[in-house]
Scaffold this motif. Structure first.
Motif, PDB file in Angstrom:
ATOM      1  N   GLY A  74      -8.125  -3.589   9.567  1.00 38.98           N
ATOM      2  CA  GLY A  74      -9.098  -4.118   8.608  1.00 38.98           C
ATOM      3  C   GLY A  74      -9.716  -3.084   7.689  1.00 38.98           C
ATOM      4  O   GLY A  74     -10.696  -3.376   6.996  1.00 38.98           O
ATOM      5  N   ALA A  75      -9.168  -1.883   7.655  1.00 36.09           N
ATOM      6  CA  ALA A  75      -9.711  -0.867   6.738  1.00 36.09           C
ATOM      7  C   ALA A  75      -9.428  -1.272   5.293  1.00 36.09           C
ATOM      8  O   ALA A  75      -8.452  -1.958   4.998  1.00 36.09           O
ATOM      9  CB  ALA A  75      -9.084   0.496   7.032  1.00 36.09           C
ATOM     10  N   ARG A  76     -10.314  -0.845   4.396  1.00 35.36           N
ATOM     11  CA  ARG A  76     -10.185  -1.200   2.969  1.00 35.36           C
ATOM     12  C   ARG A  76      -9.166  -0.283   2.300  1.00 35.36           C
ATOM     13  O   ARG A  76      -9.297   0.948   2.343  1.00 35.36           O
ATOM     14  CB  ARG A  76     -11.540  -1.037   2.285  1.00 35.36           C
ATOM     15  CG  ARG A  76     -12.531  -2.128   2.643  1.00 35.36           C
ATOM     16  CD  ARG A  76     -13.870  -1.870   2.024  1.00 35.36           C
ATOM     17  NE  ARG A  76     -13.766  -1.461   0.616  1.00 35.36           N
ATOM     18  CZ  ARG A  76     -14.813  -1.276  -0.184  1.00 35.36           C
ATOM     19  NH1 ARG A  76     -16.033  -1.459   0.280  1.00 35.36           N
ATOM     20  NH2 ARG A  76     -14.652  -0.905  -1.441  1.00 35.36           N
ATOM     21  N   PRO A  77      -8.170  -0.872   1.626  1.00 29.14           N
ATOM     22  CA  PRO A  77      -7.159  -0.035   0.980  1.00 29.14           C
ATOM     23  C   PRO A  77      -7.727   0.842  -0.128  1.00 29.14           C
ATOM     24  O   PRO A  77      -7.253   1.960  -0.329  1.00 29.14           O
ATOM     25  CB  PRO A  77      -6.149  -1.045   0.426  1.00 29.14           C
ATOM     26  CG  PRO A  77      -6.801  -2.380   0.499  1.00 29.14           C
ATOM     27  CD  PRO A  77      -7.863  -2.310   1.543  1.00 29.14           C
ATOM     28  N   PHE A  86       0.845  -1.202   0.000  1.00 35.89           N
ATOM     29  CA  PHE A  86       0.000   0.000   0.000  1.00 35.89           C
ATOM     30  C   PHE A  86       0.875   1.245   0.000  1.00 35.89           C
ATOM     31  O   PHE A  86       0.702   2.162  -0.808  1.00 35.89           O
ATOM     32  CB  PHE A  86      -0.908  -0.009   1.240  1.00 35.89           C
ATOM     33  CG  PHE A  86      -1.807   1.193   1.366  1.00 35.89           C
ATOM     34  CD1 PHE A  86      -3.105   1.166   0.858  1.00 35.89           C
ATOM     35  CD2 PHE A  86      -1.379   2.356   1.998  1.00 35.89           C
ATOM     36  CE1 PHE A  86      -3.947   2.277   0.968  1.00 35.89           C
ATOM     37  CE2 PHE A  86      -2.201   3.472   2.111  1.00 35.89           C
ATOM     38  CZ  PHE A  86      -3.492   3.429   1.592  1.00 35.89           C
ATOM     39  N   GLU A  87       1.826   1.275   0.911  1.00 39.98           N
ATOM     40  CA  GLU A  87       2.672   2.469   1.050  1.00 39.98           C
ATOM     41  C   GLU A  87       3.532   2.678  -0.194  1.00 39.98           C
ATOM     42  O   GLU A  87       3.764   3.826  -0.611  1.00 39.98           O
ATOM     43  CB  GLU A  87       3.551   2.355   2.303  1.00 39.98           C
ATOM     44  CG  GLU A  87       2.778   2.233   3.624  1.00 39.98           C
ATOM     45  CD  GLU A  87       2.066   3.504   4.061  1.00 39.98           C
ATOM     46  OE1 GLU A  87       1.512   4.224   3.210  1.00 39.98           O
ATOM     47  OE2 GLU A  87       2.048   3.769   5.284  1.00 39.98           O
ATOM     48  N   GLU A  88       4.002   1.606  -0.788  1.00 38.40           N
ATOM     49  CA  GLU A  88       4.804   1.760  -2.004  1.00 38.40           C
ATOM     50  C   GLU A  88       3.961   2.361  -3.133  1.00 38.40           C
ATOM     51  O   GLU A  88       4.434   3.221  -3.890  1.00 38.40           O
ATOM     52  CB  GLU A  88       5.395   0.404  -2.415  1.00 38.40           C
ATOM     53  CG  GLU A  88       6.505  -0.051  -1.470  1.00 38.40           C
ATOM     54  CD  GLU A  88       7.016  -1.456  -1.741  1.00 38.40           C
ATOM     55  OE1 GLU A  88       8.077  -1.812  -1.203  1.00 38.40           O
ATOM     56  OE2 GLU A  88       6.353  -2.215  -2.493  1.00 38.40           O
ATOM     57  N   GLN A  89       2.710   1.921  -3.230  1.00 38.35           N
ATOM     58  CA  GLN A  89       1.822   2.510  -4.241  1.00 38.35           C
ATOM     59  C   GLN A  89       1.616   4.002  -3.962  1.00 38.35           C
ATOM     60  O   GLN A  89       1.542   4.824  -4.866  1.00 38.35           O
ATOM     61  CB  GLN A  89       0.461   1.804  -4.245  1.00 38.35           C
ATOM     62  CG  GLN A  89       0.494   0.406  -4.810  1.00 38.35           C
ATOM     63  CD  GLN A  89       0.841   0.391  -6.287  1.00 38.35           C
ATOM     64  OE1 GLN A  89       0.474   1.289  -7.034  1.00 38.35           O
ATOM     65  NE2 GLN A  89       1.592  -0.612  -6.704  1.00 38.35           N
ATOM     66  N   GLU A 149      -2.013  -7.402  -6.448  1.00 37.23           N
ATOM     67  CA  GLU A 149      -3.221  -7.245  -7.274  1.00 37.23           C
ATOM     68  C   GLU A 149      -4.282  -6.457  -6.504  1.00 37.23           C
ATOM     69  O   GLU A 149      -4.961  -5.590  -7.054  1.00 37.23           O
ATOM     70  CB  GLU A 149      -3.739  -8.626  -7.707  1.00 37.23           C
ATOM     71  CG  GLU A 149      -4.991  -8.579  -8.564  1.00 37.23           C
ATOM     72  CD  GLU A 149      -4.973  -7.494  -9.659  1.00 37.23           C
ATOM     73  OE1 GLU A 149      -5.983  -6.762  -9.772  1.00 37.23           O
ATOM     74  OE2 GLU A 149      -3.946  -7.351 -10.360  1.00 37.23           O
ATOM     75  N   GLU A 150      -4.400  -6.737  -5.205  1.00 36.51           N
ATOM     76  CA  GLU A 150      -5.370  -5.997  -4.377  1.00 36.51           C
ATOM     77  C   GLU A 150      -5.025  -4.503  -4.385  1.00 36.51           C
ATOM     78  O   GLU A 150      -5.913  -3.646  -4.498  1.00 36.51           O
ATOM     79  CB  GLU A 150      -5.332  -6.543  -2.938  1.00 36.51           C
ATOM     80  CG  GLU A 150      -6.346  -5.882  -2.016  1.00 36.51           C
ATOM     81  CD  GLU A 150      -6.162  -6.261  -0.548  1.00 36.51           C
ATOM     82  OE1 GLU A 150      -5.164  -6.937  -0.208  1.00 36.51           O
ATOM     83  OE2 GLU A 150      -7.015  -5.863   0.262  1.00 36.51           O
ATOM     84  N   MET A 151      -3.734  -4.191  -4.299  1.00 36.11           N
ATOM     85  CA  MET A 151      -3.338  -2.780  -4.263  1.00 36.11           C
ATOM     86  C   MET A 151      -3.492  -2.119  -5.640  1.00 36.11           C
ATOM     87  O   MET A 151      -3.861  -0.944  -5.732  1.00 36.11           O
ATOM     88  CB  MET A 151      -1.900  -2.634  -3.758  1.00 36.11           C
ATOM     89  CG  MET A 151      -1.726  -3.085  -2.326  1.00 36.11           C
ATOM     90  SD  MET A 151      -2.959  -2.348  -1.208  1.00 36.11           S
ATOM     91  CE  MET A 151      -3.060  -3.610   0.059  1.00 36.11           C
ATOM     92  N   ALA A 152      -3.249  -2.881  -6.711  1.00 38.77           N
ATOM     93  CA  ALA A 152      -3.459  -2.320  -8.053  1.00 38.77           C
ATOM     94  C   ALA A 152      -4.950  -1.991  -8.230  1.00 38.77           C
ATOM     95  O   ALA A 152      -5.310  -0.940  -8.785  1.00 38.77           O
ATOM     96  CB  ALA A 152      -2.979  -3.306  -9.115  1.00 38.77           C
ATOM     97  N   ALA A 153      -5.815  -2.881  -7.721  1.00 34.25           N
ATOM     98  CA  ALA A 153      -7.265  -2.627  -7.814  1.00 34.25           C
ATOM     99  C   ALA A 153      -7.640  -1.416  -6.965  1.00 34.25           C
ATOM    100  O   ALA A 153      -8.501  -0.612  -7.353  1.00 34.25           O
ATOM    101  CB  ALA A 153      -8.040  -3.863  -7.365  1.00 34.25           C
TER     102      ALA A 153
END
Ligand SMILES: Cc1ncc(C[n+]2csc(CCOP(=O)(O)OP(=O)(O)O)c2C)c(N)n1
Ligand SMILES: [Mg+2]
Length: 340
Positions: free
Chosen positions: A72-75, A18-21, A309-313
């Protein structure tokens, strides 16, 4: 095979990716203003939050992304919020500095050094008065010990005997590495940070922020103690600041972290290679699990691919989320029912 160790790796990876994105988005100009990343501190948020229940509350600072994700927050909604979009948790009004998710027991983030501590301590008093089984966790940086609010809050916590765990994440930048404009943290007369809460009769300890197993043992025990006794506890987590965070603006010195760095390959920058070797809670834990035969490199790589993939989405969601309607600018800004 999803045991607790592999779930922990996955939670830490979700924070790292997440942080890298976010660094990538900031450098591409996707959002204005400053922001703070949690790279190098992931094991702390993850091992605290795995002991919490729905009744518990968390208060945090500007360096809040890891705490929210571990809770548990949604990225996707977090990123949308940081980009100022309508799909964010606060409809784009809070940005990174005030991220909060009421339904996860994270009602407020303060960007004032030490600012969350009186709020957190008051919330712990509230839980006590309501007879709740919940406790409060307050995350804050070492510079909070330079603020009067810190002393006021922890003294009252001890006097009132309220159920709160103070987690001081000490990531001080060594003086020789500070850049112009960076603030020194914790210029204390006390020999060490924990001397201060100890003087106020709060049981306090120090734990290594690079060691997920030590953190896990520490927080399992201390969360249980706070819950059982209804009294405060204090932990200083000693972290070594990630080299990408020794700059005024975060940067990825050698690009995104590679899981291979946990093994034979090394990042090119010697400073980063040394940090990975001694201080990276994620890669040190990964290496330990693989060496102990508790996790295979293939499963780790597959987990990482899923997280990426979750972070790309999440990035796609945030970037395509609409801007807030101008007519919304003054809604939810004042408390309902308050007088003008
Ligand atoms: C009351 C107050 N004074 C100054 C600042 C400016 N400021 C922002 S971050 C920071 C240092 C924070 O250090 P620390 O608490 O150790 O947290 P870290 O960012 O290292 O995690 C300062 C002084 C502020 N936000 N609030
Ligand atoms: Mg600090």
């Amino acid at each position: 095979m999803a045991n607790s160790a592999t779930r922990r790796i996955e939670s830490m990876l979700r924070i790292r990716r997440f942080e890298e994105q976010l660094v990538r988005l900031s450098q591409a100009g996707a959002f204005p203003g400053h922001y703070h990343v949690y790279i190098g501190q992931e094991a702390t948020a993850v091992t605290v939050c795995e002991n919490l229940t729905r009744e518990d509350m968390i208060f945090t600072t500007w360096r809040n992304h890891g705490h929210l994700l571990a809770r548990g927050a949604r990225p996707d909604r977090m990123l949308a919020e940081i980009l100022g979009r309508a799909g964010g948790y606060a409809g784009g009004k809070s940005g990174t500095l005030h991220l909060s998710v009421m339904e996860l027991g994270m009602p407020a983030t303060s960007a004032m050094v030490g600012g969350a501590l009186p709020l957190a301590t008051g919330a712990a008093l509230g839980l006590k008065q309501q007879g709740s089984s919940g406790i409060v966790v307050a995350f804050f940086g070492d510079a909070a010990l330079d603020e009067g609010a810190f002393y006021e809050a922890i003294n009252l916590a001890a006097v009132w005997k309220v159920p709160i765990l103070y987690v001081c994440e000490n990531n001080s930048i060594p003086p020789e590495k500070r850049k112009r404009g960076q603030f020194p943290s914790s210029t204390l007369a006390a020999a060490q940070l924990v001397d201060v809460p100890r003087a106020l009769q709060i049981q306090s300890e120090v734990v290594d922020g690079a060691d997920a197993d030590s953190l896990s043992e520490c927080f399992r025990r201390l969360v249980a103690e706070v819950r059982a006794t209804g009294s405060p506890r204090f932990v200083e987590v000693r972290c070594t600041r990630w080299p990408g965070n020794v700059l005024v603006w975060p940067d990825l010195p050698c690009g995104e972290s590679s899981l291979d760095w946990a093994f034979a390959s090394k990042p090119e920058l010697p400073e980063l290679a040394a940090w990975v070797q001694t201080s990276d809670p994620l890669l040190l834990y990964l290496r330990r699990l693989v060496d102990a035969g508790q996790l295979s490199r293939e499963v780790a790589a597959a987990t990482d691919a899923r997280v990426r993939e979750e972070m790309a989405a999440a990035v796609r969601f945030a970037e395509t989320s609409p801007w807030p309607d101008a007519a919304e600018a003054t809604t939810d800004v004042f408390a309902q029912g308050s007088r003008p």
